[in-house]
Motif scaffolding. Structure first.
Motif, mmCIF file in Angstrom:
data_model
loop_
_atom_site.group_PDB
_atom_site.id
_atom_site.type_symbol
_atom_site.label_atom_id
_atom_site.label_comp_id
_atom_site.label_asym_id
_atom_site.label_seq_id
_atom_site.Cartn_x
_atom_site.Cartn_y
_atom_site.Cartn_z
ATOM 1 N N SER A 105 0.873 -1.368 0.217
ATOM 2 C CA SER A 105 -0.206 0.041 0.024
ATOM 3 C C SER A 105 0.491 1.184 -0.055
ATOM 4 C CB SER A 105 -0.878 0.262 1.509
ATOM 5 O OG SER A 105 -1.567 0.971 1.095
ATOM 6 N N ASP A 106 0.363 2.443 -0.839
ATOM 7 C CA ASP A 106 0.707 3.579 -0.558
ATOM 8 C C ASP A 106 0.755 4.579 0.995
ATOM 9 O OD1 ASP A 106 2.408 3.082 -3.245
ATOM 10 O OD2 ASP A 106 0.663 3.823 -4.271
ATOM 11 N N THR A 107 -0.253 3.822 1.257
ATOM 12 C CA THR A 107 -0.561 4.704 2.638
ATOM 13 C C THR A 107 -0.476 4.214 3.731
ATOM 14 O OG1 THR A 107 -2.619 4.979 1.581
ATOM 15 C CG2 THR A 107 -2.852 5.269 3.507
ATOM 16 N N ARG A 108 0.121 5.350 4.479
ATOM 17 C CA ARG A 108 0.490 5.138 5.630
ATOM 18 C C ARG A 108 0.284 5.421 6.705
ATOM 19 N NH1 ARG A 108 2.846 1.773 2.808
ATOM 20 N NH2 ARG A 108 5.425 1.012 2.611
ATOM 21 N N PHE A 109 -0.201 5.272 7.602
ATOM 22 C CA PHE A 109 -1.187 4.862 8.671
ATOM 23 C C PHE A 109 -0.298 5.485 9.906
ATOM 24 C CE2 PHE A 109 -3.911 3.439 5.957
ATOM 25 C CZ PHE A 109 -4.997 4.548 6.142
ATOM 26 N N ALA A 110 -0.540 6.709 10.361
ATOM 27 C CA ALA A 110 0.473 7.365 11.856
ATOM 28 C C ALA A 110 -0.633 7.523 12.645
ATOM 29 C CB ALA A 110 1.151 9.028 11.710
ATOM 30 N N ASN A 111 0.091 6.580 14.203
ATOM 31 C CA ASN A 111 -0.562 7.157 15.209
ATOM 32 C C ASN A 111 -1.238 8.597 15.569
ATOM 33 O OD1 ASN A 111 -0.098 4.481 16.224
ATOM 34 N ND2 ASN A 111 1.452 4.424 17.482
ATOM 35 N N ASN A 112 -2.268 8.663 15.582
ATOM 36 C CA ASN A 112 -2.675 10.022 16.403
ATOM 37 C C ASN A 112 -2.261 10.455 17.583
ATOM 38 O OD1 ASN A 112 -4.664 9.265 14.822
ATOM 39 N ND2 ASN A 112 -6.226 8.643 16.935
ATOM 40 N N MET A 113 -2.113 11.857 17.303
ATOM 41 C CA MET A 113 -1.077 12.444 17.905
ATOM 42 C C MET A 113 -1.983 13.828 18.878
ATOM 43 S SD MET A 113 1.671 13.618 15.342
ATOM 44 C CE MET A 113 1.013 14.560 13.828
ATOM 45 N N GLY A 114 -1.954 14.496 19.914
ATOM 46 C CA GLY A 114 -2.572 15.642 20.614
ATOM 47 C C GLY A 114 -1.871 16.505 21.406
ATOM 48 N N PHE A 115 -2.847 17.507 21.340
ATOM 49 C CA PHE A 115 -2.639 18.543 22.698
ATOM 50 C C PHE A 115 -3.457 18.099 23.916
ATOM 51 C CE2 PHE A 115 -1.679 20.026 18.037
ATOM 52 C CZ PHE A 115 -0.798 20.741 17.803
ATOM 53 N N LEU A 116 -2.550 18.744 24.867
ATOM 54 C CA LEU A 116 -3.548 19.343 26.239
ATOM 55 C C LEU A 116 -3.846 20.204 26.136
ATOM 56 C CD1 LEU A 116 -0.460 17.642 28.558
ATOM 57 C CD2 LEU A 116 -2.291 16.409 27.763
ATOM 58 N N ARG A 117 -5.367 20.236 26.763
ATOM 59 C CA ARG A 117 -6.063 21.523 27.274
ATOM 60 C C ARG A 117 -5.323 22.130 28.189
ATOM 61 N NH1 ARG A 117 -10.676 23.194 29.412
ATOM 62 N NH2 ARG A 117 -12.374 24.369 27.955
ATOM 63 N N LYS A 118 -5.641 23.127 28.174
ATOM 64 C CA LYS A 118 -5.422 23.508 29.152
ATOM 65 C C LYS A 118 -5.801 23.404 30.829
ATOM 66 C CE LYS A 118 -3.206 28.553 27.062
ATOM 67 N NZ LYS A 118 -3.089 29.406 26.907
ATOM 68 N N GLN A 119 -6.973 23.389 30.670
ATOM 69 C CA GLN A 119 -7.680 22.880 31.859
ATOM 70 C C GLN A 119 -8.759 21.637 31.272
ATOM 71 O OE1 GLN A 119 -7.423 24.391 34.988
ATOM 72 N NE2 GLN A 119 -5.816 25.367 34.682
ATOM 73 N N PRO A 120 -9.072 20.777 32.733
ATOM 74 C CA PRO A 120 -9.782 19.653 31.629
ATOM 75 C C PRO A 120 -11.278 19.954 31.763
ATOM 76 C CG PRO A 120 -8.304 18.980 33.701
ATOM 77 C CD PRO A 120 -8.230 20.682 33.713
ATOM 78 N N LEU A 121 -12.323 19.924 30.743
ATOM 79 C CA LEU A 121 -13.466 19.599 31.217
ATOM 80 C C LEU A 121 -14.191 19.598 32.266
ATOM 81 C CD1 LEU A 121 -14.042 18.938 27.884
ATOM 82 C CD2 LEU A 121 -14.516 20.567 28.406
ATOM 83 N N PRO A 122 -15.533 19.610 32.856
ATOM 84 C CA PRO A 122 -16.142 19.585 33.625
ATOM 85 C C PRO A 122 -17.056 18.252 33.139
ATOM 86 C CG PRO A 122 -16.931 21.881 32.851
ATOM 87 C CD PRO A 122 -15.529 21.520 31.943
ATOM 88 N N GLY A 123 -16.869 16.694 34.203
ATOM 89 C CA GLY A 123 -16.980 15.939 34.060
ATOM 90 C C GLY A 123 -15.861 14.576 33.670
ATOM 91 N N CYS A 124 -14.796 15.744 33.071
ATOM 92 C CA CYS A 124 -13.710 14.234 33.328
ATOM 93 C C CYS A 124 -13.331 13.636 34.279
ATOM 94 C CB CYS A 124 -12.112 15.824 33.011
ATOM 95 S SG CYS A 124 -12.914 15.792 31.863
ATOM 96 N N THR A 125 -13.698 13.949 35.504
ATOM 97 C CA THR A 125 -13.245 13.041 36.749
ATOM 98 C C THR A 125 -14.746 12.512 37.082
ATOM 99 O OG1 THR A 125 -12.577 15.383 38.363
ATOM 100 C CG2 THR A 125 -13.337 13.027 39.732
ATOM 101 N N GLN A 126 -16.076 12.177 36.314
ATOM 102 C CA GLN A 126 -16.471 10.758 36.092
ATOM 103 C C GLN A 126 -16.150 10.040 35.224
ATOM 104 O OE1 GLN A 126 -17.734 14.362 36.676
ATOM 105 N NE2 GLN A 126 -18.058 13.693 39.218
ATOM 106 N N LEU A 127 -15.765 10.964 34.121
ATOM 107 C CA LEU A 127 -15.376 9.852 32.981
ATOM 108 C C LEU A 127 -13.685 8.946 33.183
ATOM 109 C CD1 LEU A 127 -15.070 9.038 30.546
ATOM 110 C CD2 LEU A 127 -13.744 11.542 29.662
#
Length: 158
Positions: free
Chosen positions: A127-149
């Motif tokens: 295949s000519d397509t190569r898949f890279a792992n997803n990459m991420g940025f961090l949010r400055k402050q976690p969203l409300p509800g993240c503790t429950q998640l």
């Protein structure tokens, strides 16, 4: 017989050497996300970032000098697709984060800010397509509800 071997070498060797520079380009594909809960990984609260800049960097495997770069931008789904013109042989190639258009989610998540990609046909991949792992940025402050998640992810009751 010697002439036949010489003729064979003169015809085949240039084709082998130039094979790296012909053929379809590679397409490196991946996604860029915002780690909205600052977990260090994707969750059900993860948002994908449109307009994020990503770069492909290939380095010489011995000197680590940069041999090739190409940039791209993510689409509305946070997906980037970057074309790489030819086989990079034994170079070390990585997709890496450049920038995020989201001011609240612009700090690269160390360890998830780059992804190794193999850009050669010498390994048997067709295949000519190569898949890279997803990459991420961090949010400055976690969203409300993240503790429950996070509690849901950590729940080990079976």
């Amino acid at each position: 017989m010697a002439k036949l071997v010489l003729l064979f070498a003169l015809c085949i060797l240039p084709a082998i050497v130039s094979a790296r520079f012909i053929g379809n380009p590679f397409l490196v594909q991946g996604r860029v996300y915002c780690d909205t809960c600052r977990c260090g990984f994707e969750t059900s609260a993860t948002k994908y970032i449109p307009g994020a800049k990503v770069r492909i960097v290939c380095k010489d495997s011995k000197t680590l000098g940069i041999k090739y770069t190409a940039e791209g931008v993510t689409d509305s789904t946070g997906t980037y697709k970057i074309s790489v013109a030819y086989d990079r042989g034994d170079e070390i190639c990585e997709a890496e984060l450049v920038s995020s258009p989201d001011a609240f989610c612009s700090a690269p998540n160390r360890g998830r800010d780059r992804s190794r990609v193999i850009l050669t046909r010498a390994n048997g991949l067709t295949s000519d397509t190569r898949f890279a792992n997803n990459m991420g940025f961090l949010r400055k402050q976690p969203l409300p509800g993240c503790t429950q998640l996070l509690k849901m992810y950590l729940d080990t009751d079976e």
